[in-house]
Design a protein around this motif. Structure first.
Motif, PDB file in Angstrom:
ATOM      1  N   UNK A  93       0.979  -1.188  -0.074  1.00  0.00           N
ATOM      2  CA  UNK A  93      -0.157  -0.059   0.026  1.00  0.00           C
ATOM      3  C   UNK A  93       0.848   1.238   0.053  1.00  0.00           C
ATOM      4  N   UNK A  94       0.374   2.501  -0.064  1.00  0.00           N
ATOM      5  CA  UNK A  94       1.068   3.683   0.107  1.00  0.00           C
ATOM      6  C   UNK A  94       1.859   3.592   1.401  1.00  0.00           C
ATOM      7  N   UNK A  95       3.119   4.167   1.591  1.00  0.00           N
ATOM      8  CA  UNK A  95       3.903   4.076   2.685  1.00  0.00           C
ATOM      9  C   UNK A  95       4.308   5.430   2.894  1.00  0.00           C
ATOM     10  N   UNK A  96       4.507   5.911   4.140  1.00  0.00           N
ATOM     11  CA  UNK A  96       4.759   7.265   4.455  1.00  0.00           C
ATOM     12  C   UNK A  96       5.401   7.138   5.724  1.00  0.00           C
ATOM     13  N   UNK A  97       6.220   8.154   6.129  1.00  0.00           N
ATOM     14  CA  UNK A  97       7.144   8.252   7.295  1.00  0.00           C
ATOM     15  C   UNK A  97       8.051   9.408   7.424  1.00  0.00           C
ATOM     16  N   UNK A  98       8.365   9.787   8.537  1.00  0.00           N
ATOM     17  CA  UNK A  98       9.343  10.800   8.826  1.00  0.00           C
ATOM     18  C   UNK A  98      10.635  10.327   9.065  1.00  0.00           C
TER      19      UNK A  98
ATOM     20  N   UNK B 145       9.240  14.519   5.522  1.00  0.00           N
ATOM     21  CA  UNK B 145       8.369  13.078   5.537  1.00  0.00           C
ATOM     22  C   UNK B 145       8.533  12.993   3.892  1.00  0.00           C
ATOM     23  N   UNK B 146       8.684  11.462   3.844  1.00  0.00           N
ATOM     24  CA  UNK B 146       8.693  10.798   2.663  1.00  0.00           C
ATOM     25  C   UNK B 146       7.391   9.951   2.326  1.00  0.00           C
ATOM     26  N   UNK B 147       6.695   9.847   1.083  1.00  0.00           N
ATOM     27  CA  UNK B 147       5.838   9.193   0.731  1.00  0.00           C
ATOM     28  C   UNK B 147       6.194   8.421  -0.523  1.00  0.00           C
ATOM     29  N   UNK B 148       5.897   7.092  -0.215  1.00  0.00           N
ATOM     30  CA  UNK B 148       5.825   6.050  -1.416  1.00  0.00           C
ATOM     31  C   UNK B 148       4.492   5.582  -1.885  1.00  0.00           C
ATOM     32  N   UNK B 149       4.140   5.712  -3.212  1.00  0.00           N
ATOM     33  CA  UNK B 149       2.943   5.189  -3.712  1.00  0.00           C
ATOM     34  C   UNK B 149       3.036   3.578  -3.621  1.00  0.00           C
ATOM     35  N   UNK B 150       2.100   3.078  -3.896  1.00  0.00           N
ATOM     36  CA  UNK B 150       2.211   1.395  -3.950  1.00  0.00           C
ATOM     37  C   UNK B 150       2.849   0.921  -5.318  1.00  0.00           C
ATOM     38  N   UNK B 151       3.067   1.689  -6.280  1.00  0.00           N
ATOM     39  CA  UNK B 151       3.848   1.218  -7.366  1.00  0.00           C
ATOM     40  C   UNK B 151       4.779   2.351  -7.540  1.00  0.00           C
ATOM     41  N   UNK B 152       6.084   2.264  -7.648  1.00  0.00           N
ATOM     42  CA  UNK B 152       7.316   3.105  -8.000  1.00  0.00           C
ATOM     43  C   UNK B 152       7.792   2.652  -9.213  1.00  0.00           C
TER      44      UNK B 152
ATOM     45  N   UNK C 118       7.907  10.968  -3.013  1.00  0.00           N
ATOM     46  CA  UNK C 118       7.557  12.323  -2.919  1.00  0.00           C
ATOM     47  C   UNK C 118       8.255  12.809  -1.678  1.00  0.00           C
ATOM     48  N   UNK C 119       8.483  13.859  -1.405  1.00  0.00           N
ATOM     49  CA  UNK C 119       9.028  14.501  -0.004  1.00  0.00           C
ATOM     50  C   UNK C 119       8.301  15.829   0.160  1.00  0.00           C
ATOM     51  N   UNK C 120       7.974  16.032   1.295  1.00  0.00           N
ATOM     52  CA  UNK C 120       7.425  17.059   1.766  1.00  0.00           C
ATOM     53  C   UNK C 120       8.404  18.176   2.098  1.00  0.00           C
TER      54      UNK C 120
ATOM     55  N   UNK D 197       8.496  22.144   3.353  1.00  0.00           N
ATOM     56  CA  UNK D 197       7.780  23.138   3.992  1.00  0.00           C
ATOM     57  C   UNK D 197       6.089  22.451   3.848  1.00  0.00           C
ATOM     58  N   UNK D 198       5.418  22.997   3.059  1.00  0.00           N
ATOM     59  CA  UNK D 198       3.902  22.682   3.083  1.00  0.00           C
ATOM     60  C   UNK D 198       3.542  22.010   1.721  1.00  0.00           C
ATOM     61  N   UNK D 199       4.620  21.871   0.936  1.00  0.00           N
ATOM     62  CA  UNK D 199       4.471  21.148  -0.604  1.00  0.00           C
ATOM     63  C   UNK D 199       4.979  19.714  -0.736  1.00  0.00           C
ATOM     64  N   UNK D 200       4.044  18.737  -1.271  1.00  0.00           N
ATOM     65  CA  UNK D 200       4.809  17.686  -1.629  1.00  0.00           C
ATOM     66  C   UNK D 200       5.450  17.784  -3.191  1.00  0.00           C
ATOM     67  N   UNK D 201       6.647  17.518  -3.100  1.00  0.00           N
ATOM     68  CA  UNK D 201       7.526  17.289  -4.325  1.00  0.00           C
ATOM     69  C   UNK D 201       7.902  16.001  -4.648  1.00  0.00           C
ATOM     70  N   UNK D 202       7.771  15.671  -5.995  1.00  0.00           N
ATOM     71  CA  UNK D 202       8.122  14.362  -6.428  1.00  0.00           C
ATOM     72  C   UNK D 202       9.463  14.389  -6.490  1.00  0.00           C
ATOM     73  N   UNK D 203      10.258  13.264  -6.164  1.00  0.00           N
ATOM     74  CA  UNK D 203      11.600  13.164  -6.157  1.00  0.00           C
ATOM     75  C   UNK D 203      11.859  12.230  -7.529  1.00  0.00           C
ATOM     76  N   UNK D 204      12.419  12.937  -8.422  1.00  0.00           N
ATOM     77  CA  UNK D 204      12.413  12.451 -10.093  1.00  0.00           C
ATOM     78  C   UNK D 204      13.987  12.005 -10.450  1.00  0.00           C
ATOM     79  N   UNK D 205      14.940  12.169  -9.389  1.00  0.00           N
ATOM     80  CA  UNK D 205      16.066  11.401  -9.876  1.00  0.00           C
ATOM     81  C   UNK D 205      16.880  11.190  -8.455  1.00  0.00           C
ATOM     82  N   UNK D 206      17.708  10.238  -8.371  1.00  0.00           N
ATOM     83  CA  UNK D 206      18.658  10.130  -7.402  1.00  0.00           C
ATOM     84  C   UNK D 206      20.076   9.678  -7.989  1.00  0.00           C
ATOM     85  N   UNK D 207      21.204  10.345  -7.691  1.00  0.00           N
ATOM     86  CA  UNK D 207      22.412   9.925  -8.147  1.00  0.00           C
ATOM     87  C   UNK D 207      23.479   9.849  -6.957  1.00  0.00           C
TER      88      UNK D 207
END
Length: 172
Positions: free
Chosen positions: A74-79, A85-92, A108-110, A112-122
């Motif tokens: 299922x969706x997964x979130x934690x601090x 705060x991080x959030x994973x959808x059921x399908x990544x 995605x990562x929160x 301030x008050x916005x959820x932003x999609x993490x699009x790349x990790x290097x």
């Protein structure tokens, strides 16, 4: 008899072609039950397993392109340390290669008050650089050797031991 022979040869050739295509597409997308775990695939591409939460149930990977789909129950979130705060959808989804995860979807990562999609990790030396497109932040790889748990991150044991001792209510 000679008129049916070319037709039979055509049907046999077509059947052989279908079998070859079916076999090659099955090997291009191996079943996760027959291959390494998602955590092992990350490690083979020079990433620590801790960039994924515990509880990955399976994945699909095209080894020729690196395209993957990763599955959670299922969706997964934690601090993390109370600041992120991080959030994973059921399908990544995304593309994995040595030292890079690109075209990410479902994480995605929160900020301030916005959820932003993490699009790349290097991975650069001993740091992981997380990009949300317009900005990025680097963190020491030492922070990612252990996988966080959905719901509580790395504080699961601490919260559980506090709850058992009756201290959780007073610490909130």
């Amino acid at each position: 008899m000679s008129t049916s022979s070319p037709a039979m040869a055509f049907v046999a050739s077509l059947s052989a072609l279908i079998l070859i295509l079916t076999a090659s597409s099955a090997s291009a997308y191996p079943s996760s039950s027959l291959s390494a775990t998602a955590y092992e695939v990350l490690e083979s591409n020079n990433f620590p397993e801790g960039i994924l939460p515990k509880g990955v149930t399976g994945y699909d990977l095209d080894p020729s392109t690196g395209k993957f789909s990763l599955y959670l129950n299922s969706s997964c979130s934690f601090s993390l340390e109370g600041s992120y705060q991080l959030r994973y959808k059921p399908i990544v989804t995304g593309v994995v290669s040595r030292n890079r995860l690109t075209n990410l979807g479902g994480v995605s990562v929160k900020v301030l008050f916005l959820w932003l999609n993490i699009v790349e990790v290097e991975r650069v030396d001993d740091e992981l650089e997380f990009s949300v497109g317009i900005a990025s932040a680097g963190f020491s790889i030492d922070n990612f050797f252990e996988s966080p748990q959905c719901g509580c991150g790395f504080d699961c044991g601490t919260r559980e031991s506090l709850r058992l001792r009756g201290g959780l209510a007073s610490s909130i």
